[in-house]
Design an enzyme around this catalytic site. Structure first.
Site, mmCIF file in Angstrom:
data_model
loop_
_atom_site.group_PDB
_atom_site.id
_atom_site.type_symbol
_atom_site.label_atom_id
_atom_site.label_comp_id
_atom_site.label_asym_id
_atom_site.label_seq_id
_atom_site.Cartn_x
_atom_site.Cartn_y
_atom_site.Cartn_z
ATOM 1 N N TYR A 1 -35.393 16.331 10.866
ATOM 2 C CA TYR A 1 -36.008 17.639 11.009
ATOM 3 C C TYR A 1 -35.668 18.228 12.370
ATOM 4 O O TYR A 1 -35.131 17.547 13.246
ATOM 5 C CB TYR A 1 -37.526 17.513 10.859
ATOM 6 C CG TYR A 1 -38.115 16.457 11.760
ATOM 7 C CD1 TYR A 1 -38.312 16.706 13.114
ATOM 8 C CD2 TYR A 1 -38.437 15.183 11.260
ATOM 9 C CE1 TYR A 1 -38.824 15.747 13.950
ATOM 10 C CE2 TYR A 1 -38.945 14.200 12.116
ATOM 11 C CZ TYR A 1 -39.143 14.488 13.456
ATOM 12 O OH TYR A 1 -39.624 13.541 14.307
ATOM 13 N N SER B 1 -40.390 11.052 21.555
ATOM 14 C CA SER B 1 -40.140 10.289 20.340
ATOM 15 C C SER B 1 -41.354 10.364 19.439
ATOM 16 O O SER B 1 -42.378 10.943 19.787
ATOM 17 C CB SER B 1 -39.838 8.837 20.683
ATOM 18 O OG SER B 1 -41.010 8.204 21.157
ATOM 19 N N LYS B 2 -41.223 9.752 18.299
ATOM 20 C CA LYS B 2 -42.281 9.800 17.287
ATOM 21 C C LYS B 2 -43.659 9.407 17.830
ATOM 22 O O LYS B 2 -44.665 9.960 17.447
ATOM 23 C CB LYS B 2 -41.934 8.878 16.124
ATOM 24 C CG LYS B 2 -40.759 9.366 15.312
ATOM 25 C CD LYS B 2 -41.210 10.147 14.084
ATOM 26 C CE LYS B 2 -40.074 10.893 13.428
ATOM 27 N NZ LYS B 2 -38.989 10.006 13.046
ATOM 28 N N ARG B 3 -43.660 8.430 18.728
ATOM 29 C CA ARG B 3 -44.959 7.942 19.172
ATOM 30 C C ARG B 3 -45.712 8.956 20.026
ATOM 31 O O ARG B 3 -46.851 8.728 20.431
ATOM 32 C CB ARG B 3 -44.795 6.621 19.922
ATOM 33 C CG ARG B 3 -44.170 6.735 21.277
ATOM 34 C CD ARG B 3 -43.752 5.387 21.840
ATOM 35 N NE ARG B 3 -42.660 5.536 22.780
ATOM 36 C CZ ARG B 3 -42.804 5.975 24.022
ATOM 37 N NH1 ARG B 3 -43.998 6.298 24.461
ATOM 38 N NH2 ARG B 3 -41.759 6.090 24.809
#
Length: 466
Positions: free
Chosen positions: A17, A238-240
């Site tokens: 995405y 990042s995702k976290r």
RNA sequence: GGCCCGUUCGUCUAUCGGUUAGGACACCAGGUUUUCAACCUGGGAAGAGGGGUUCGACUCCCCUACGGGCUGCCA
């Protein structure tokens, strides 16, 4: 002298995405081009066939569209330009600015082993046709070995690289496919890109790319390498870090124009200006205002910016935003009746709401139908005494002209008669009207709901008086 | 390891050799108030460390520390 029209581009890899960092890069390119009557192009860097997916491309385009960044022409597929990229590599071979390298991966690895901390130097660089074996070869750039390659970067300033640090980069792999670094240069040139605004993770790459521009005798674009965005802990995003995808911010209910404002201010500034609309951003944005240090994401500030934009929005625009938000998050659209109740309260609601869902939550009284469901606190606010006051208020309201002044007058009167403050009267009204204890002003709600609905809701509770 | 980039309040930043280092978010305290908010007023809060250059450094130079990037026939 008339300067060339500005052409910028955003060139994402379609491997996922659109994340917040990419969105900001796109925004900077868009602002720079659009603010100067230039073009903003899109190029999908899909040469990595294993990782590129059409879904990702769609997601990125959708993200840009949501953010309100429109691009000129069709997005260019880098993969489809493969033949052209290879052609350029061959042309460079012909011209002598590139050469055939027959070194195998094993040989290169071995060379590196015996020459620690040195860029690879191919033994084939100075070989002639008589030495060429009948084997596959890669085409490498014949890069200068001495001197410096200098990038005059609009953000980073003059950055110098010793040419002894830069190896002869591969342009065309031995299987005949072009390498990304070459594709970028060819595409930027062919697309007429005048300004390359991208993440500073490409700064070192720029040195190599510039060598290709020079070798082909092409005009170098203006470079502006912007620092990446970091998470709240200062580490690479990042995702976290929670929300990092643009779609996640959309789902959290931040209006696109607020995202544009917030993102623009992240790493770029125009004096002390913090809150502004697109017109101002377009007018003010300039490469010289971009900072060199990575910025961190700050949700609290985003909320504030978002609240400001919501507060600035005219009612109809806001209603449109709400519609879009509900659709985006897969929630049912507002009914005509809900809109008719919500609309008059919008001015009051938008003053305090920082996000779209927060506004919807505060405006819940306008979204529910009778009988209004009461939450525990609302139940507690409707004790016997309160219901009694509700009853007298309802009676008084029966003949009130429905103006804010009269409503307020009536409520104050009831309060007086009962020897209590206005708050004591407002509490049960709030509970009866909205079924909860946190709402807009009771008078705003009464005005929005109108006489019939208000009295009906009030009576629903007053009738239960002991 | 080598090369490159960065480092001002907790956060985003202003400052482009001379300021009591400013603003915003957040935080704290007051105020306003029919709830929650919102809003208003006030407050605390910063130049990574060390050397230079200069009459004068947050601003220029060097070193160190700490972050980050690149160093592929990945993108």
């Amino acid at each position: 002298m008339t300067s060339d029209p500005i052409v910028t581009r955003f060139a994402p890899s379609p491997t996922g995405y659109l994340h917040i960092g990419g969105a900001r890069t796109a925004l900077f390119n868009w602002l720079y081009a659009r603010g100067r009557g230039g073009k903003f192009l899109l190029r999908i860097e899909d040469t990595d066939r294993a990782r590129s997916t059409p879904e990702a491309t769609a997601a990125i385009l959708q993200g840009l569209t949501w953010l309100g960044l429109d691009w000129d022409g069709e997005p260019v597929s880098q993969f489809e330009g493969m033949a052209r990229h290879a052609e350029v590599a061959r042309a460079m071979l012909e011209a002598g600015s590139a050469y055939r390298c027959y070194s195998t991966p094993e040989e290169i690895a071995a060379w590196r082993e015996s020459h620690p901390r040195q860029p690879f130097q191919s033994p084939w660089r100075d070989k002639g046709p008589e030495d060429w074996p009948d084997a596959p070869y890669a085409i490498r750039l014949r890069a200068p070995r001495e001197g410096e390659t200098i990038i005059d970067d609009q953000v980073q300033g003059e950055v110098r690289f010793g040419n002894d640090q830069l190896d002869d980069m591969v342009l065309l792999r031995s299987d005949g496919t072009p390498v990304y670094m070459l594709a970028v240069v060819v595409d930027d040139h062919d697309m007429g890109v005048t300004h390359v605004i991208r993440g500073d993770d490409h700064l070192t790459n720029a040195a190599r790319q510039v060598q290709v521009f020079d070798a082909m005798g092409w005009k170098r674009p203006v470079f502006a390498h912007i620092p990446l965005i970091h998470g709240e802990d200062g580490k690479k995003l990042s995702k976290r870090h929670g929300a990092v995808g643009l779609h996640e911010f959309a789902a959290l209910g931040y209006p696109a124009e607020a995202m544009r404002n917030y993102l623009a201010r992240l790493g770029w500034s125009h004096g002390d200006d913090e809150l502004f609309d697109d017109a101002k951003a377009l007018e003010w944005f300039d490469l010289s205002g971009i900072g060199r240090a990575p910025a961190r994401l700050d949700f609290k500030k985003l909320e504030h910016v978002s609240g400001w934009h919501i507060g600035q929005m005219p009612g109809d625009r806001l209603l449109g935003e709400l519609d879009a938000f509900l659709t985006e998050t897969g929630q049912p659209a507002l009914t005509q009746r809900q809109k008719s109740w919500l609309t008059p309260a919008l001015d009051a609601l938008k003053e305090k709401a920082k996000t779209l869902p927060a506004l919807l939550d505060q405006g819940r009284f306008a979204l529910v139908e009778r009988p209004v469901e009461l939450d525990p606190k609302a139940v507690a606010a409707l004790d016997t005494v309160s219901r009694g006051m509700l009853k007298s208020l309802t009676a008084a309201l029966q003949h009130a002209s429905w103006t804010r002044d009269d409503l307020e007058q009536a409520a104050k009167q009831v309060a007086e008669e009962n020897g209590v403050g206005l708050g004591k009267v407002a509490a049960p009204v709030r509970a009866a009207l909205a079924g909860r204890t946190s709402t807009p002003s009771v008078f705003d709600m009464m005005m929005a709901l109108g006489r019939d609905e208000t009295l009906a809701r009030l009576n629903d509770q007053a009738d239960q008086a002991g």
